[in-house]
Design an enzyme around this catalytic site. Structure first.
Site, mmCIF file in Angstrom:
data_model
loop_
_atom_site.group_PDB
_atom_site.id
_atom_site.type_symbol
_atom_site.label_atom_id
_atom_site.label_comp_id
_atom_site.label_asym_id
_atom_site.label_seq_id
_atom_site.Cartn_x
_atom_site.Cartn_y
_atom_site.Cartn_z
ATOM 1 N N CYS A 179 0.834 -1.197 0.000
ATOM 2 C CA CYS A 179 0.000 0.000 0.000
ATOM 3 C C CYS A 179 0.874 1.254 0.000
ATOM 4 O O CYS A 179 1.474 1.573 -1.027
ATOM 5 C CB CYS A 179 -0.997 -0.020 1.142
ATOM 6 S SG CYS A 179 -2.369 1.143 0.901
ATOM 7 N N HIS A 227 -3.979 -4.831 0.140
ATOM 8 C CA HIS A 227 -3.537 -5.349 1.440
ATOM 9 C C HIS A 227 -3.687 -6.869 1.441
ATOM 10 O O HIS A 227 -4.779 -7.377 1.696
ATOM 11 C CB HIS A 227 -4.369 -4.752 2.573
ATOM 12 C CG HIS A 227 -4.050 -3.339 2.887
ATOM 13 N ND1 HIS A 227 -3.303 -2.960 3.982
ATOM 14 C CD2 HIS A 227 -4.364 -2.190 2.236
ATOM 15 C CE1 HIS A 227 -3.187 -1.645 4.002
ATOM 16 N NE2 HIS A 227 -3.817 -1.158 2.948
ATOM 17 N N GLU A 271 -2.927 -8.841 3.645
ATOM 18 C CA GLU A 271 -3.261 -9.281 4.994
ATOM 19 C C GLU A 271 -4.718 -9.035 5.362
ATOM 20 O O GLU A 271 -5.216 -9.572 6.357
ATOM 21 C CB GLU A 271 -2.361 -8.575 6.019
ATOM 22 C CG GLU A 271 -2.637 -7.093 6.232
ATOM 23 C CD GLU A 271 -2.096 -6.173 5.150
ATOM 24 O OE1 GLU A 271 -2.220 -4.941 5.316
ATOM 25 O OE2 GLU A 271 -1.544 -6.675 4.144
#
Length: 605
Positions: free
Chosen positions: A490, A574, A576
């Site tokens: 990001c 992202h 995650e």
């Protein structure tokens, strides 16, 4: 009158009656935690400063009821009664609140400062008669009339009285298991069809975003992060919400758990650190106990610490002079409108006042819509595209990638604790992981990890007047010059892209909490975005100061989703996030090549 608390916890057939002395402390560490003597702490929002986050300090105290008597009483001992008020109103007019909403949407979410922010306003009135007697009558009414609450409570410390029925557990610790309970989305009974509410993109994305934010907290306080269960309906007398449940095993002191989870994203926003800055900038007054927590700290029969801490929402604060405050907030996301959020605060305030039995705010109960097969299917479908990494249990080592096993990774946090979730994913792939704040001069330390991950964070990557942006750009430049393997996520990706010669632009519509199917190095992947900026490329391959770079970009406008070259890679999304169904798979494929420093831009992954 001696300080006391009345607590009714979800599912109990009795009320707990606590009495004792009140102690005022400065910090969470000073909250007494003594075996055989529970402590009920009333924690104001201003304690967020203990995490180093911004707040308007209103001086409201952290008060602790040191329990010396703990008994139970039947529900029938607390009859319902009305709360009689003189006419009141909001501290901010609808026009003033609407202007703040529009400003936050334009200047904060639109400029990449975060995905969502909660802005509050306060309904104020005056109680007729004795404030404590009025609170007891209101407590009885809440017991009789409300449903689906996590705690219904009355706390009288001598200097203030709090009475409410909060639907939301913030954090609890019992039997070594830490649990959190993100709740978001508000459906007013009788306002339409529940199935339509469940399909509303704003409501769906709002819950996903707070789920991500509380997973960040669980990643900090639980050994392997949080496992997700749900979503479920939280049905109350006048409102229905949607919720998830998070659980993970942990061993921290419960006061440390409280500190690391201050405060719920459902009443602050995300990322949490910048949300606190935004709240301070735009609210410009203290929150008192709104968004704080009640926290019952104790020990179990085996001597282990325990904690039960609901969020202080759906709560009225009454001062000894009879002043009543009912704070309510609305969650602002990219789909929000000023009119919609103004209406939501009215709905919430009216619901609380009606539940309390305030005269002039009576409301006929509306039977909630039943959980039909259609409703259950709509809830289950919300998980169809989420990351199984956070929803499924698995054996240790199940995801280990041999090429990564035992290697080291250093994650640089750009003020977004998504990095804590990212650390759990990298550990699951076999890496040994350390997370450091951006302020650390990472490139100049003697530590030489096998991989440096330059992580996410809020802000404009081109704003070099921002010390964070300048420092992180210097860091990435040093890593590239030293040919040390680096992954940008990001914000880290955006900085990497600029140094490779790509230009940045601000998206016309922010990608905050947005899941998309995009091509990543030749394969369609489902990933989650939290960004207002993106790099733009005119071709799928470019020559850069660091050699050839392969680019995955949107064919419509050229915005870059991912890039990779010799010993480096970047992803705008992202991996995650719970929104990134394919996040772990992308990391498992990308990182062995990056750490080997042997990427071939002519080869698709």
């Amino acid at each position: 009158m001696q300080p006391f608390a009345l607590l009714h916890r979800d599912g109990a057939d009795h009320v707990e009656v606590l009495t004792g002395d009140v102690l005022t402390v400065r910090t969470l560490d000073e909250i007494p935690l003594v075996k055989d003597r529970p402590t009920l702490a009333v924690i104001p929002y201003r304690q967020i400063a203990e995490r180093g986050f911004d707040c308007v300090d209103d001086g409201v105290p952290l008060e602790c009821l040191l329990v010396d008597s703990r008994t139970t009483a039947p529900l029938a001992d607390f009859p319902a009664g009305p709360l009689r008020l003189r006419p009141g109103g909001f501290d901010l007019s609808d026009e003033e609140y609407g202007e703040i909403v529009e400003t936050v949407l334009r200047d904060e979410i639109g400029h990449g400062e975060g995905a969502n922010f909660v802005i509050h306003r306060v309904y104020q009135a005056t109680v007729d008669g004795d404030p404590v007697a009025a609170a007891r009558a209101a407590f009885g009414r809440l017991l009789a009339a409300e449903q689906g609450t996590y705690w219904t409570f009355l706390v009288h410390t001598g200097s203030r009285t709090l009475v409410g029925a909060t639907p939301e557990r913030h954090v609890s610790v019992a039997d070594g298991i830490t649990m959190m309970n993100p709740i978001s989305g508000t459906f007013r009974h009788g306002s339409g069809r529940l199935i339509d509410f469940l399909a509303d993109p704003k409501e769906v994305e709002e819950l996903y975003m707070v789920l991500d934010e509380e997973l960040k907290m669980m990643a900090t306080v639980a050994e392997h992060g949080g496992q997700v269960a749900g979503p479920y309906l939280k049905q109350m007398a006048h409102l229905t919400h949607t919720e998830y449940l998070l659980a993970g095993r942990g061993s921290l002191d419960v006061r440390e758990v409280l500190r690391e989870t201050m405060f719920a994203p459902t009443v602050t926003g995300s990322p949490i650190e910048n949300a606190c800055r935004v709240i301070a900038r735009h609210e410009r007054r203290g929150r008192r106990y709104y968004a704080g927590v009640l926290a019952l700290l104790d020990h179990d029969d085996q001597g282990r610490q325990s904690l039960d801490a609901p969020i202080l929402i759906r709560t009225a604060e009454i001062t000894p002079d009879g002043t009543l405050r009912v704070p309510v907030g609305a969650t602002l996301v990219r789909h929000s409108t000023a009119a919609g959020e103004v209406a939501e605060t009215h709905t919430k305030a009216a619901g609380i006042l009606a539940a309390l039995g305030a005269s002039g705010h009576a409301a006929a109960p509306v039977r909630p819509e039943a959980e039909s097969p259609e409703i259950r299917a709509a809830l289950a479908a919300r998980n169809d595209h989420l990351a199984r990494f956070w929803l499924d249990s698995r054996e240790p080592g199940a995801l280990t990638v041999p090429a990564l096993a035992g290697r080291t990774a250093l994650i640089v946090d750009g003020e977004d604790t998504f990095t804590a979730m990212l650390a759990h994913q990298l550990k699951a792939l076999g890496l040994r992981v350390t997370v450091v704040p951006w302020q650390s001069a990472v490139a100049r330390t003697p530590i030489e990890p096998d991989l440096v991950v330059v992580g996410p964070g809020p802000g404009d990557p081109d704003d070099l007047a921002d010390p964070k942006m300048a420092a992180m750009r210097d860091l990435v430049a040093d890593l590239l010059a030293a040919r040390r393997p680096v992954l940008g996520v990001c914000l880290g990706h955006e900085i990497l892209a600029v140094l490779l010669g790509l230009r940045m632009h601000r998206r016309d519509s922010p990608y905050q909490g947005l899941a998309r199917d995009v091509e990543v190095f030749g394969r369609e992947r489902r990933v989650g975005f939290y960004s207002s900026f993106a790099a733009v490329a005119d071709a799928d391959r470019i020559d850069s100061p660091c050699g050839p770079v392969e680019i995955s970009r949107d064919p419509a406008d050229g915005t870059v989703h991912a890039l990779r070259g010799h010993g480096f890679a970047g992803v705008q999304f992202h991996p995650e996030s719970v929104l990134s169904r394919d996040g772990v798979a992308i990391l498992a494929e990308l990182l062995p090549i990056v750490t080997a420093g042997a990427i071939s831009p002519a080869t698709n992954g």
